[in-house]
Scaffold this motif. Structure first.
Motif, PDB file in Angstrom:
ATOM      1  N   SER A   1     -34.711 -27.915  -4.686  1.00 31.50           N
ATOM      2  CA  SER A   1     -35.417 -29.197  -4.671  1.00 31.50           C
ATOM      3  C   SER A   1     -34.449 -30.373  -4.802  1.00 31.50           C
ATOM      4  CB  SER A   1     -36.462 -29.245  -5.786  1.00 31.50           C
ATOM      5  OG  SER A   1     -35.836 -29.109  -7.048  1.00 31.50           O
TER       6      SER A   1
ATOM      7  N   ASP B   1     -30.912 -25.536 -15.522  1.00 31.84           N
ATOM      8  CA  ASP B   1     -30.932 -26.470 -14.389  1.00 31.84           C
ATOM      9  C   ASP B   1     -30.919 -27.898 -14.935  1.00 31.84           C
ATOM     10  OD1 ASP B   1     -31.840 -26.321 -11.210  1.00 31.84           O
ATOM     11  OD2 ASP B   1     -32.464 -28.185 -12.186  1.00 31.84           O
TER      12      ASP B   1
ATOM     13  N   MET C   1     -34.855 -29.164 -13.297  1.00 29.39           N
ATOM     14  CA  MET C   1     -36.064 -28.333 -13.312  1.00 29.39           C
ATOM     15  C   MET C   1     -36.301 -27.741 -14.710  1.00 29.39           C
ATOM     16  SD  MET C   1     -37.447 -28.713 -10.473  1.00 29.39           S
ATOM     17  CE  MET C   1     -38.719 -27.451 -10.395  1.00 29.39           C
TER      18      MET C   1
ATOM     19  N   ALA D   1     -43.781 -30.226 -11.523  1.00 31.07           N
ATOM     20  CA  ALA D   1     -43.012 -29.186 -12.204  1.00 31.07           C
ATOM     21  C   ALA D   1     -43.273 -29.149 -13.703  1.00 31.07           C
ATOM     22  CB  ALA D   1     -41.526 -29.387 -11.938  1.00 31.07           C
TER      23      ALA D   1
END
Lengths: 89, 405
Positions: free
Chosen positions: A38, B263, B266, B302
């Protein structure tokens, strides 16, 4: 800009993001195939906007509902062609 | 030394919902939205033109010219919130208490407006000279330092920067300093003032902001909305507070922090779940003790589904019985200040039995199938609440609070 030039520039940008040779990027490739996540996608769209001086309507929260189809390299290129035409028409 | 009990004896705030903690709680109870069109310089060049901006605010109404020269907007907000909190607590810092009491604040970006104005001056306007106070005005610890000077706090004082979890990390540090016996009182909370041209433009780049509204947990959510402001609390050792007859707002009973190590943007279900479970273990709580969770609930695709999955993992069947709401739908995401403003909703739940709603909720999302207190506040008696914060960079911090003893 000729369609062929747009196509090769977009492939160059995607290949750079995926750390691949442009020849490894197929029109049927998906971003997942190319290993672009993403964050990589958002960065690619930024590069595309800068290269063609366009605004790509893309919201990372809901790619499927953005007015821009990222299913494959071919749909991305078609979307960009459309945006360039809209801008010059 | 046996662990001390830690209670909250003062709270203050300024944010898009009001200029005080009391006004903020009223707005939350009404389910009022503080998000709207923003007024910042060059707004026409922004693609995102909404935010949770502090309304009807003029620095000149609160500070003199010399103070404004030294106080960035984030410091101004912090000092206003601290004034309300300290007045409510009734604490005065002198002698031994002053020597051990300190201030721990969270901010992600500190003096963004000062950076922005001065970059504009040297880059855009071509000036070769800036005001002599640019550095002391923009530094992340400026707000903490000014609180220490105004209230004579001479103990451990510092600023924590963990993006969107900054305030929770800061309040966790203050909690541990009081619980361990290092200090009998700490001033803590967080602040952010990132609603400037540069501050918003930077967020636009990531393409996670909504252009119209913050709708946490709703299937049609399309991103976060930035807010601004501050909230400040007085954390005090229980016996100290009781001995002086202080009004106790709530007890802080647990804290945990984890890192996803995965990450940079995320979120991770495991990291969030470990932080929630860690705070409950720290407070010696069972799942069924928890009645309400103030969610991180940013309104991004998310975060919200990951957070709901983490809550379901930790709570099992009790996940369907507890309430979880995101007040960011009303005040926006205050980034480094957000956990502090959200703690007001936790105190309100415990003290007044009013659960702040998630407003803007329009469509159920099967991936967020919890009781998110949609659109209207609810009356409910809860004994224990949690406050979640899960930051970019995978840094998570969760606080547990109990009704005042």
């Amino acid at each position: 800009m000729a369609e062929q030039d747009v196509q090769s520039k977009v492939i160059e940008i995607i290949a750079e993001q995926a750390v691949l040779e442009p020849s490894d990027v197929k029109m049927t490739s998906t971003l997942e195939d190319l290993g672009i996540d993403s964050l990589g996608l958002v960065e690619s769209i930024f590069s595309i906007e800068e290269a063609f001086d366009i605004s790509v309507p893309f919201n990372a929260n809901d790619p499927s509902e953005s007015d821009f189809d990222i299913t494959s390299v071919a749909t991305i290129i078609a979307g960009i062609q459309g945006l360039i035409e809209k801008q010059t028409s | 030394m046996a662990p001390r009990r830690v209670v909250i004896t003062g709270q203050g705030s300024i944010n898009a919902l009001g200029h005080t903690a009391t006004e903020t709680c009223h707005a939350m109870a009404e389910g009022r939205c503080g998000i709207g069109p923003i007024n910042v310089r060059d707004v026409e060049r922004l693609s995102i033109q909404i935010g949770g901006q502090v309304q009807d605010y003029l620095a000149e109404d609160h500070y003199n010219r010399q103070q404004i020269a030294l106080y960035d907007r984030f410091t101004q907000f912090t000092l206003l919130a601290a004034k309300e909190a300290l007045a409510q607590s009734g604490l005065v810092f002198e002698g031994a208490l002053a020597a051990e009491a300190g201030v721990v604040l969270g901010t992600a970006a500190g003096g963004v407006n000062t950076w922005d104005e001065n970059y504009r001056s040297v880059y855009e306007e071509g000036k070769n000279r800036v005001h002599p106070f640019v550095i002391p005005k923009l530094m992340n610890n400026a707000a903490a330092s000014h609180i220490s000077m105004v209230y004579n706090l001479k103990g451990p004082s510092f600023t924590v920067a963990t993006a969107c979890a900054s305030s929770n990390h800061a309040m966790g540090q203050a909690f541990q300093l009081v619980r361990s016996g290092i200090s009998r009182a700490m001033v803590t909370g967080g602040s952010e003032a990132m609603l400037s041209f540069g501050g918003i433009k930077a967020w636009e780049g990531l393409r996670v902001l909504s252009r119209d509204a913050c709708r946490p947990f709703s299937a049609n959510r399309n991103g976060m909305v930035q807010g601004e402001g501050a909230a400040v609390f007085v954390f005090e050792e229980y016996e100290h507070a009781r001995a002086r007859g202080a009004d106790i707002l709530a007890e802080v009973v647990g804290f945990a922090m984890t890192s996803d190590a995965a990450d940079i943007v995320m979120p991770s279900k495991q990291g969030a779940a470990r932080a929630i479970a860690g705070a409950m273990k720290d407070a010696q709580l069972n799942p069924e003790d928890v009645g309400y969770i103030n969610a991180h609930g940013t309104g991004t695709a998310a975060n919200d589904k990951t957070e709901c999955a983490a809550v379901a993992d930790v709570f099992g069947s009790h996940a369907d019985k507890l309430m979880i709401s995101s007040t960011k739908s009303m005040h926006g995401h205050l980034i480094g200040g957000t956990g502090a403003v959200e703690l007001l909703a936790c105190v309100m739940a415990l003290r007044e039995g009013i659960i702040a709603p998630t407003i803007g909720y329009e469509e159920p999302d099967p991936e967020c199938a919890l009781d998110v207190v949609p659109n209207e506040a609810r009356e409910a008696q809860v004994d224990v609440v949690l406050s979640n914060a899960f930051a970019f960079g995978g840094l998570n911090a969760v606080l547990a609070l109990r009704r005042a003893p």
